[in-house]
Design an enzyme around this catalytic site. Structure first.
Site, PDB file in Angstrom:
ATOM      1  N   GLY A  45       6.582  31.018  46.603  1.00  0.00           N
ATOM      2  CA  GLY A  45       5.399  31.799  46.254  1.00  0.00           C
ATOM      3  C   GLY A  45       4.262  30.908  45.816  1.00  0.00           C
ATOM      4  CG  HIS A  46       1.447  29.229  47.104  1.00  0.00           C
ATOM      5  ND1 HIS A  46       1.459  27.958  46.569  1.00  0.00           N
ATOM      6  CD2 HIS A  46       1.942  29.108  48.363  1.00  0.00           C
ATOM      7  CE1 HIS A  46       1.929  27.103  47.466  1.00  0.00           C
ATOM      8  NE2 HIS A  46       2.238  27.777  48.575  1.00  0.00           N
ATOM      9  CG  ASP A  47      -2.671  31.662  41.078  1.00  0.00           C
ATOM     10  OD1 ASP A  47      -2.650  31.051  40.005  1.00  0.00           O
ATOM     11  OD2 ASP A  47      -3.331  32.716  41.239  1.00  0.00           O
ATOM     12  CB  ILE A  48      -2.447  34.890  45.895  1.00  0.00           C
ATOM     13  CG1 ILE A  48      -3.104  36.240  46.194  1.00  0.00           C
ATOM     14  CG2 ILE A  48      -1.472  34.488  46.994  1.00  0.00           C
ATOM     15  CD1 ILE A  48      -3.992  36.204  47.432  1.00  0.00           C
ATOM     16  CG  ASN A  49       2.595  34.911  46.926  1.00  0.00           C
ATOM     17  OD1 ASN A  49       2.675  33.717  47.195  1.00  0.00           O
ATOM     18  ND2 ASN A  49       2.157  35.801  47.798  1.00  0.00           N
ATOM     19  CE1 TYR A  50       5.179  32.610  42.401  1.00  0.00           C
ATOM     20  CE2 TYR A  50       3.528  31.037  41.660  1.00  0.00           C
ATOM     21  CZ  TYR A  50       4.685  31.311  42.362  1.00  0.00           C
ATOM     22  OH  TYR A  50       5.347  30.307  43.017  1.00  0.00           O
ATOM     23  CG  ASP A  76      -0.633  28.008  40.632  1.00  0.00           C
ATOM     24  OD1 ASP A  76       0.362  28.748  40.698  1.00  0.00           O
ATOM     25  OD2 ASP A  76      -1.165  27.511  41.633  1.00  0.00           O
TER      26      ASP A  76
END
Length: 307
Positions: A45-50, A76
């Protein structure tokens, strides 16, 4: 104290169960996107997913537009790095009493959700949040909490929420508050926003700064990174520093009165630039280091080879 990223330490056989047996005072921070347990624990995952999973992303964006992520700062760095660092500080404080270390499960989803506690706890406050994104006081719905384009293509940020500040804002625009709808007349907000936008478009950013800088109207120029570093206020506080390569960056914050941070003026190291040097200092042999590199557990950056 140890921080683990994406189970790298487990791949080296150095998980918390192993290391805490060797040193019960160890504080072992596990910083991941989704946390150590749950459906997505092992997912990429990345920031947008979290942000999406935390519920926060649903609140970010303008009316009738898709939600948008404000680069990768919230999950992040704020919900991840800062909250993880806070967890380490809390564990250090507790260890001073108990003499024991512990494992920190720092999930970026939970970190950014916790940062957004104000959103959760204020949902039912009358007038503060609308069910529809982009119609509320603080999410671009209000004309007095908005950004406006100036005649030179730059922007001004307006945050004139309180009546006293709003009155100065209206005065700075050259308007008469007696001839305008009440500030909190929500039904008039769309038209007031259009009115304010047309006025801001008539002057440059510098001209608006000359009008509002000496007031408490809560109107501030939207600055580029370069302009932020050269702005008078930031220069007076030495808020940004220049390294030996001439690159500007923020100085450490907050500023402590007795023991302020002393920032390095050297450029940031490249990833892997000092890997071999540090591992050799810790007693690894060149053969062991080569094996870690072949297993892709570590990375090298050989600067001399690039000269």
């Amino acid at each position: 104290m140890l921080i683990e990223f994406i189970c790298v330490m487990e791949r080296l056989g150095l998980g918390p169960e192993v290391l805490l047996q060797e040193n019960p005072r160890l504080i072992y921070a596990r910083l991941t996107g989704f946390g150590q347990t749950g459906k997505y624990a092992k997912s990429a995952g990345h920031d947008i997913n979290y942000l999406a999973l935390s519920g926060v992303l649903s609140k970010l964006g303008r009316k009738n537009e898709n939600p948008y992520a404000p680069v990768n700062l919230l999950a992040d760095f704020a919900g991840g790095g800062v909250v993880c660092a806070l967890g380490i500080v809390i564990a250090l404080f507790e260890r001073a009493r108990s003499g024991r270390g512990q494992v920190i499960d720092a999930s970026m989803v939970e970190g950014v959700a916790y940062l957004s506690s104000f959103l959760w706890k204020s949902q039912k406050l009358l007038g503060l949040w609308s069910e529809t994104r982009g119609e509320s006081l603080l999410d671009s719905g209000a004309p007095f909490y908005e950004t406006y384009r100036t005649s030179d293509g730059k922007f001004m940020a307006v945050g004139a929420i309180e009546p006293l500040f709003y009155k100065q804002f209206i005065k700075g625009l050259g308007l008469n508050s007696d001839e305008l709808p009440a500030q909190m007349s929500v039904s008039d907000w769309p038209e007031m926003k259009k009115k304010f936008a047309s006025i801001f478009a008539q002057k440059t950013q510098a001209e608006w700064c000359s009008i509002f800088d000496s007031t408490d109207a809560c109107v501030i120029p939207v600055l580029s990174l370069d302009d932020a570093a050269s702005h008078q206020h930031n220069k007076e506080r030495s808020s940004f520093i220049k390294n030996d390569q001439g690159e500007m960056s923020p100085r450490p914050a907050p500023v402590l009165s007795r023991t302020p941070a002393v920032p390095s003026r050297k450029r940031d190291p490249f990833i892997g630039e000092h890997t071999e040097e540090i591992l050799l200092e810790y007693g690894f042999t060149k053969q062991e280091i080569a094996k870690l590199h072949s297993d892709k557990a570590i990375e090298f950056k050989n600067l001399k080879a690039n000269l």
